[in-house]
Design an enzyme around this catalytic site. Sequence first.
Site, PDB file in Angstrom:
ATOM      1  N   LYS A  66       0.837  -1.207   0.000  1.00  0.00           N
ATOM      2  CA  LYS A  66       0.000   0.000   0.000  1.00  0.00           C
ATOM      3  C   LYS A  66       0.866   1.249   0.000  1.00  0.00           C
ATOM      4  O   LYS A  66       2.041   1.223   0.399  1.00  0.00           O
ATOM      5  CB  LYS A  66      -0.946   0.033   1.202  1.00  0.00           C
ATOM      6  CG  LYS A  66      -0.274   0.045   2.586  1.00  0.00           C
ATOM      7  CD  LYS A  66       0.182   1.406   3.091  1.00  0.00           C
ATOM      8  CE  LYS A  66       1.034   1.300   4.343  1.00  0.00           C
ATOM      9  NZ  LYS A  66       1.832   2.460   4.665  1.00  0.00           N
TER      10      LYS A  66
ATOM     11  N   PRO B 136       9.110  -4.496   0.016  1.00  0.00           N
ATOM     12  CA  PRO B 136      10.300  -4.236   0.842  1.00  0.00           C
ATOM     13  C   PRO B 136       9.985  -4.339   2.325  1.00  0.00           C
ATOM     14  O   PRO B 136       8.898  -3.951   2.757  1.00  0.00           O
ATOM     15  CB  PRO B 136      10.699  -2.806   0.464  1.00  0.00           C
ATOM     16  CG  PRO B 136       9.475  -2.183  -0.125  1.00  0.00           C
ATOM     17  CD  PRO B 136       8.715  -3.319  -0.767  1.00  0.00           C
TER      18      PRO B 136
ATOM     19  N   ALA C 214       0.432  -7.328   4.887  1.00  0.00           N
ATOM     20  CA  ALA C 214      -0.042  -8.065   3.703  1.00  0.00           C
ATOM     21  C   ALA C 214       0.035  -9.565   3.964  1.00  0.00           C
ATOM     22  O   ALA C 214      -0.910 -10.319   3.683  1.00  0.00           O
ATOM     23  CB  ALA C 214       0.791  -7.693   2.481  1.00  0.00           C
TER      24      ALA C 214
ATOM     25  N   ASP D  46      -2.566  -1.768  10.051  1.00  0.00           N
ATOM     26  CA  ASP D  46      -2.670  -1.794   8.587  1.00  0.00           C
ATOM     27  C   ASP D  46      -3.290  -3.086   8.054  1.00  0.00           C
ATOM     28  O   ASP D  46      -3.579  -3.179   6.858  1.00  0.00           O
ATOM     29  CB  ASP D  46      -1.266  -1.689   7.956  1.00  0.00           C
ATOM     30  CG  ASP D  46      -0.807  -0.244   7.778  1.00  0.00           C
ATOM     31  OD1 ASP D  46      -1.633   0.673   7.902  1.00  0.00           O
ATOM     32  OD2 ASP D  46       0.386  -0.067   7.472  1.00  0.00           O
TER      33      ASP D  46
END
Length: 311
Positions: free
Chosen positions: A16, A101, A111, A143
């Site tokens: 994101k 990264p 994620a 997140d």
Amino acid sequence: MLSVVPRPVVVRAPSKVNLHLAVGDLRDDGYHELKTVFQALSLGDTVSVVPAETLSVKVRGEDARVVPTDSGNLVWQAAEMLAAEAGRRPDVEIAIDKGIPVAGGMAGGSADAAATLVGLNALWQLDLSREELDGFAAKLGSDVPFSLHGGTAVGTGRGERLLPVLSRSTFHWVLALAKGGLSTPTVFRELDRLRADGNPPRLGGPEDLMHALTTGDAATLAPLLGNDLQSAALSLNPGLRRTLRAGVAAGALAGIVSGSGPTCAFLCAEADAAVRVSAELAGAGVCRTVRVASGPVPGARIINDAAEGSH
Ligand SMILES: C[C@@](CO)(OP(=O)(O)O)[C@H](O)COP(=O)(O)OP(=O)(O)OC[C@H]1O[C@@H](n2ccc(N)nc2=O)[C@H](O)[C@@H]1O
Ligand SMILES: Nc1ncnc2c1ncn2[C@@H]1O[C@H](COP(=O)(O)OP(=O)(O)O)[C@@H](O)[C@H]1O
């Protein structure tokens, strides 16, 4: 005799960028109140889960050696959480293929955690609803709910409360990956320090930016990108100023530090422009490596079926 070998469930999850990241004051629980607009990008990680004797984590990819493979990994925590919910052992091998990264301000760990929730929900046939998965995601990290949802969304609270945003067309990005990472809590602390010492400018509301998203016009969106954490990331890593300047000099419409950094994200007018900017940036010696990406893309989703295969 045919042996039945369980096939992995394979999940793809996006990175994101925060198009708008307004950081409020430090709360009593140690988090900052945020108003942010997330966009999910095509640069992503792939996570596969397969039944095993015990819980284990394997990581592949450029940054693999700096990713924990024990309970420090968010995927481990996600597996233990869902196993406790299901009243079973977390007997699964989790393999992560890292494209995002590490400690780059692009929600890589989030994620992977979101991908694990989706993957184990399918593998263990838990049938958890979207709302239930959201609840687990928010416990794992601020997140993680966005990594589940993807697309473009406004995040409030500590970033975990989401509302989808209408976004027309696809935007094209160049990402400049830095040599090391930046720790998210350290960057928030640095912002608190800068604010205690002076009065760095604070972003206003994201209304104009959200309007620009509905037009789908990158040139209208570019000057509206903003990140309150950028001053803190630049204070901790002053070399990023050069990277930001180089991306704009190479032809990007605008450049911004992604979340807590140190990845710099450059918005480009179109796909061809992004390829040109990435080539020029790669040659400028201002970052470790460059990637081209586009957004918005969907959140964590299964890219194969949870079927059992005979071999
Ligand atoms: C800054 C942002 C912007 O999207 O992303 P990254 O740059 O890390 O990708 C997020 O707020 C990061 O979210 P995430 O990485 O999930 O953070 P968490 O694990 O929940 O929190 C790690 C630490 O960051 C700080 N933190 C995080 C979120 C928030 N709203 N206020 C905070 O102060 C706290 O010190 C917290 O202990
Ligand atoms: N699956 C994972 N992938 C990457 N880092 C992870 C993971 N699980 C835990 N971590 C830890 O989280 C830290 C932050 O990583 P990451 O989520 O990539 O960055 P950011 O918070 O900047 O988006 C890493 O330094 C690492 O120690």
